[in-house]
Design a protein around this motif. Structure first.
Motif, mmCIF file in Angstrom:
data_model
loop_
_atom_site.group_PDB
_atom_site.id
_atom_site.type_symbol
_atom_site.label_atom_id
_atom_site.label_comp_id
_atom_site.label_asym_id
_atom_site.label_seq_id
_atom_site.Cartn_x
_atom_site.Cartn_y
_atom_site.Cartn_z
ATOM 1 N N PRO A 332 9.347 38.769 18.215
ATOM 2 C CA PRO A 332 8.776 37.147 17.804
ATOM 3 C C PRO A 332 7.533 36.901 18.720
ATOM 4 O O PRO A 332 7.366 37.602 20.226
ATOM 5 C CB PRO A 332 9.593 36.716 18.615
ATOM 6 C CG PRO A 332 10.777 37.287 18.170
ATOM 7 C CD PRO A 332 10.714 39.022 18.248
ATOM 8 N N SER A 333 6.846 35.910 18.791
ATOM 9 C CA SER A 333 5.252 35.423 18.774
ATOM 10 C C SER A 333 5.041 34.973 19.910
ATOM 11 O O SER A 333 4.450 35.324 21.363
ATOM 12 C CB SER A 333 4.505 34.346 18.190
ATOM 13 O OG SER A 333 5.677 33.416 17.630
ATOM 14 N N HIS A 334 6.511 34.703 20.486
ATOM 15 C CA HIS A 334 5.859 34.258 21.999
ATOM 16 C C HIS A 334 6.564 35.208 23.235
ATOM 17 O O HIS A 334 6.546 35.347 24.356
ATOM 18 C CB HIS A 334 7.424 33.188 22.910
ATOM 19 C CG HIS A 334 8.847 34.045 21.965
ATOM 20 N ND1 HIS A 334 9.880 33.841 21.343
ATOM 21 C CD2 HIS A 334 9.919 34.291 23.260
ATOM 22 C CE1 HIS A 334 10.967 34.598 21.494
ATOM 23 N NE2 HIS A 334 10.728 34.948 22.822
ATOM 24 N N ILE A 335 6.748 36.517 22.479
ATOM 25 C CA ILE A 335 6.956 37.531 23.699
ATOM 26 C C ILE A 335 6.137 38.551 24.060
ATOM 27 O O ILE A 335 5.336 39.045 22.775
ATOM 28 C CB ILE A 335 8.225 38.251 22.902
ATOM 29 C CG1 ILE A 335 9.516 38.080 23.220
ATOM 30 C CG2 ILE A 335 8.658 40.128 24.225
ATOM 31 C CD1 ILE A 335 10.758 38.510 22.346
ATOM 32 N N ASP A 336 5.805 38.419 25.752
ATOM 33 C CA ASP A 336 3.731 39.470 25.409
ATOM 34 C C ASP A 336 5.000 41.021 26.155
ATOM 35 O O ASP A 336 5.666 40.910 26.606
ATOM 36 C CB ASP A 336 3.590 38.625 26.808
ATOM 37 C CG ASP A 336 2.230 38.940 27.395
ATOM 38 O OD1 ASP A 336 2.539 39.969 27.120
ATOM 39 O OD2 ASP A 336 1.451 39.183 27.846
ATOM 40 N N THR A 337 4.291 41.612 25.323
ATOM 41 C CA THR A 337 4.704 42.831 25.604
ATOM 42 C C THR A 337 4.358 43.897 26.369
ATOM 43 O O THR A 337 4.853 44.514 27.322
ATOM 44 C CB THR A 337 4.827 44.078 24.491
ATOM 45 O OG1 THR A 337 3.003 44.168 23.980
ATOM 46 C CG2 THR A 337 5.305 43.611 22.792
ATOM 47 N N LYS A 338 3.416 43.603 27.153
ATOM 48 C CA LYS A 338 2.849 43.474 28.511
ATOM 49 C C LYS A 338 3.887 43.431 29.443
ATOM 50 O O LYS A 338 4.091 44.240 30.625
ATOM 51 C CB LYS A 338 1.229 43.157 29.058
ATOM 52 C CG LYS A 338 0.288 44.427 27.966
ATOM 53 C CD LYS A 338 -0.697 43.646 28.920
ATOM 54 C CE LYS A 338 -1.569 44.120 28.426
ATOM 55 N NZ LYS A 338 -3.518 43.807 28.706
ATOM 56 N N VAL A 339 4.182 42.129 29.499
ATOM 57 C CA VAL A 339 5.503 42.037 30.364
ATOM 58 C C VAL A 339 6.548 42.384 30.271
ATOM 59 O O VAL A 339 7.712 42.942 31.374
ATOM 60 C CB VAL A 339 5.724 40.125 30.050
ATOM 61 C CG1 VAL A 339 6.993 39.681 31.210
ATOM 62 C CG2 VAL A 339 4.490 39.388 30.573
ATOM 63 N N LEU A 340 7.293 42.979 28.958
ATOM 64 C CA LEU A 340 8.095 43.712 28.796
ATOM 65 C C LEU A 340 7.834 45.315 29.020
ATOM 66 O O LEU A 340 9.193 45.249 29.366
ATOM 67 C CB LEU A 340 8.818 43.535 27.439
ATOM 68 C CG LEU A 340 9.686 43.589 26.587
ATOM 69 C CD1 LEU A 340 10.112 43.153 25.301
ATOM 70 C CD2 LEU A 340 9.970 45.375 25.627
ATOM 71 N N LEU A 341 6.927 45.316 28.718
ATOM 72 C CA LEU A 341 6.697 46.491 29.598
ATOM 73 C C LEU A 341 7.283 46.810 31.445
ATOM 74 O O LEU A 341 7.975 48.192 31.481
ATOM 75 C CB LEU A 341 5.413 47.043 29.869
ATOM 76 C CG LEU A 341 5.102 48.451 30.477
ATOM 77 C CD1 LEU A 341 6.186 49.743 28.798
ATOM 78 C CD2 LEU A 341 3.205 49.078 30.062
ATOM 79 N N GLU A 342 6.571 46.540 31.656
ATOM 80 C CA GLU A 342 6.956 46.556 33.517
ATOM 81 C C GLU A 342 8.686 46.125 33.218
ATOM 82 O O GLU A 342 9.302 46.705 34.336
ATOM 83 C CB GLU A 342 7.326 44.430 34.012
ATOM 84 C CG GLU A 342 4.748 44.619 34.015
ATOM 85 C CD GLU A 342 5.066 43.811 34.390
ATOM 86 O OE1 GLU A 342 5.210 42.636 34.894
ATOM 87 O OE2 GLU A 342 2.965 43.320 34.257
ATOM 88 N N GLU A 343 9.493 45.363 32.751
ATOM 89 C CA GLU A 343 10.899 45.195 32.757
ATOM 90 C C GLU A 343 11.601 46.608 32.255
ATOM 91 O O GLU A 343 12.243 47.491 33.218
ATOM 92 C CB GLU A 343 11.502 44.025 32.193
ATOM 93 C CG GLU A 343 13.055 44.225 32.314
ATOM 94 C CD GLU A 343 13.902 42.916 32.202
ATOM 95 O OE1 GLU A 343 15.175 42.695 32.210
ATOM 96 O OE2 GLU A 343 12.699 41.902 32.384
ATOM 97 N N ALA A 344 10.647 47.216 31.301
ATOM 98 C CA ALA A 344 11.182 48.537 30.258
ATOM 99 C C ALA A 344 11.251 49.658 31.588
ATOM 100 O O ALA A 344 11.686 50.461 31.363
ATOM 101 C CB ALA A 344 11.046 48.863 29.235
ATOM 102 N N ASN A 365 2.335 40.315 21.177
ATOM 103 C CA ASN A 365 4.125 40.641 20.586
ATOM 104 C C ASN A 365 4.167 42.045 20.147
ATOM 105 O O ASN A 365 5.118 42.041 19.120
ATOM 106 C CB ASN A 365 4.741 39.018 19.689
ATOM 107 C CG ASN A 365 4.025 39.307 18.424
ATOM 108 O OD1 ASN A 365 2.226 39.065 18.838
ATOM 109 N ND2 ASN A 365 4.499 38.876 17.715
ATOM 110 N N PHE A 366 3.036 42.280 19.933
ATOM 111 C CA PHE A 366 3.685 44.549 19.201
ATOM 112 C C PHE A 366 3.849 45.166 20.302
ATOM 113 O O PHE A 366 2.582 44.935 21.558
ATOM 114 C CB PHE A 366 2.842 44.234 18.421
ATOM 115 C CG PHE A 366 1.868 43.631 17.137
ATOM 116 C CD1 PHE A 366 3.175 43.877 16.261
ATOM 117 C CD2 PHE A 366 0.966 42.388 17.545
ATOM 118 C CE1 PHE A 366 2.970 42.929 15.053
ATOM 119 C CE2 PHE A 366 1.604 41.537 16.452
ATOM 120 C CZ PHE A 366 1.588 41.900 14.654
ATOM 121 N N MET A 367 4.209 46.022 19.943
ATOM 122 C CA MET A 367 4.548 47.063 20.651
ATOM 123 C C MET A 367 4.804 48.765 19.708
ATOM 124 O O MET A 367 4.824 48.439 18.461
ATOM 125 C CB MET A 367 5.855 47.720 21.305
ATOM 126 C CG MET A 367 6.901 47.883 20.779
ATOM 127 S SD MET A 367 7.947 47.721 21.500
ATOM 128 C CE MET A 367 8.847 46.471 22.429
#
Length: 407
Positions: A332-344, A365-367
């Protein structure tokens, strides 16, 4: 320290993929980040035998300087056996050996790009190509794709708008990062347009032999009647990347320019490595090895996609590539995958955020997920971990939307 560096250094950034690979040296991390071949499939025993025999029987030549164009037997093998997916009968004289296809990308930038020049590419496109071309200060024009690759109408409109563009860079087979394959009709049309508009096409083809479903498609080069298509190939994905051996396949007048550039860059690619690969191709079947890669990677792709089907939120989209090494995930467009990566990474899972694959307008919002280098068990475990994080981000956004609606 104060150094007077060239202006081009301002555009050269560290590769996010290479930086991520440093993190994934930790064996506890499940890595979907790099486009790494599966190391357990390397033909180590055969290579060990060939390497020893090559040094013992050809040592004086194998350890000496060689020609810039490359070892003739290897170029013959590439021309006869590795240029596939079409109706060509290439000659060894049209092959230049490079230090991986990455060097070929750098040479392409040096050959064609002056500061401010327009170059066309797919959107998204390979991060390594963006980094290689950026050193020469081009202006990227991104071409949208659908399920059949570059949209031809958009390509024609771009050519008319930018008639002085230097080239189109494309990965037609199982594109990196999207996994999309260019249809045969569009390959023919791109080859026709390249001749009509006298526009070079850089056809990057490292994944074409890693086909899981159906037959290989003819290359764009196979439809090239005007000589404007330059094809790049590599042993990195189908054999062993540590050799760093790739090639450029082009018509004589263009190839001579590449040869001059290579002479100034490194004189030649490693003689010993070239001879080891040539002797392997002579004594063993690379076809059988590639069949093993195809079957292993197909199974791993299926495990990844099946696990994503089961655990990912339904709002998440991803490609079903019919070959290659990657699936491309749209959140979804609101998710920043760079931020998500930190948690991953805290969950011991790594991937490549998608923004790096867009040279101009960044999309966060892509990975990109790779399925070739991890076992099926690790793929399943890593995707489940990743799905838990993604689900949390999706649920948080849904809750916030509800609050806004109530207000």
């Amino acid at each position: 320290m104060k150094l007077k560096l060239a202006e081009r250094m301002e555009n050269i950034k560290a590769s996010e993929i290479r930086e991520l690979l440093k993190l994934t040296e930790d064996p506890s991390i499940i890595s979907f980040a790099g486009g790494l071949p599966s190391p357990e499939l390397f033909p180590i025993e055969e290579i060990s035998k060939i390497a020893s025999e090559t040094v013992l029987t050809e040592g004086k030549a194998a350890l000496q300087y060689s020609t810039t164009e490359g070892y003739h037997l290897l170029r013959e093998k590439i021309a006869k056996e590795r240029i596939k997916g079409g109706f060509l009968k290439p000659e060894a004289s049209k092959i230049l050996i490079t230090n991986g296809s990455q060097q070929a990308l750098d040479f392409t930038g040096k050959l064609f790009i002056s500061p401010g020049d327009i170059i066309f590419c797919e959107s998204p496109t390979y991060l390594g190509a963006i980094n290689a071309f950026n050193a020469y200060n081009p202006r990227f024009i991104e071409l949208p794709m659908d399920d059949e690759g570059i949209i031809i109408e958009e390509f024609i409109a771009a050519i008319k708008k930018y008639p002085n563009a230097k080239f189109l860079y494309t990965i037609p087979d199982y594109q990196n990062p999207s996994g999309i394959t260019l249809s045969i009709e569009r390959r023919k049309e791109i080859a026709r347009l390249s001749e009509f508009y006298e526009l070079p096409i850089i056809e990057d083809s490292p994944y074409s032999e890693l086909t899981f479903e159906g037959d290989m498609l003819p290359s764009i080069k196979s439809f090239d009647e005007g000589g404007y298509v330059i094809q790049l190939g590599s042993f990195s994905k189908t054999f062993c990347p540590g050799f760093r051996i790739g090639w450029i396949f082009a018509e004589d007048d263009i190839l001579q320019k590449y040869i001059l550039i290579k002479q100034g860059a490194d004189l030649q690619s490693g003689t010993l490595d070239q001879r080891i690969i040539a002797n392997y191709l002579k004594d063993y079947s690379l076809e059988k090895h590639i069949l093993k890669l195809r079957e292993t990677y197909r199974i791993r792709r299926d495990v990844m996609l099946d696990t994503m089907d089961t655990y990912f939120p339904k709002t998440v989209k991803y490609t079903h590539s019919k070959g290659g090494l990657f699936t491309w995930v749209e959140l979804p467009s609101h998710i920043d995958t760079k931020v998500l990566l930190e948690e991953a990474l805290q969950y011991k899972v790594a991937f490549v955020p998608g923004s790096s694959f867009f040279p101009t307008e960044k999309k966060n919002n892509f990975m990109r997920l790779n399925y070739s280098s991890m076992s099926e068990e690790k793929i399943r475990d890593g995707i489940i971990r990743l799905s838990q994080i993604i689900s949390k981000y999706c649920e948080a956004a849904h809750t916030q939307e509800k609050k806004l609606i109530k207000v």
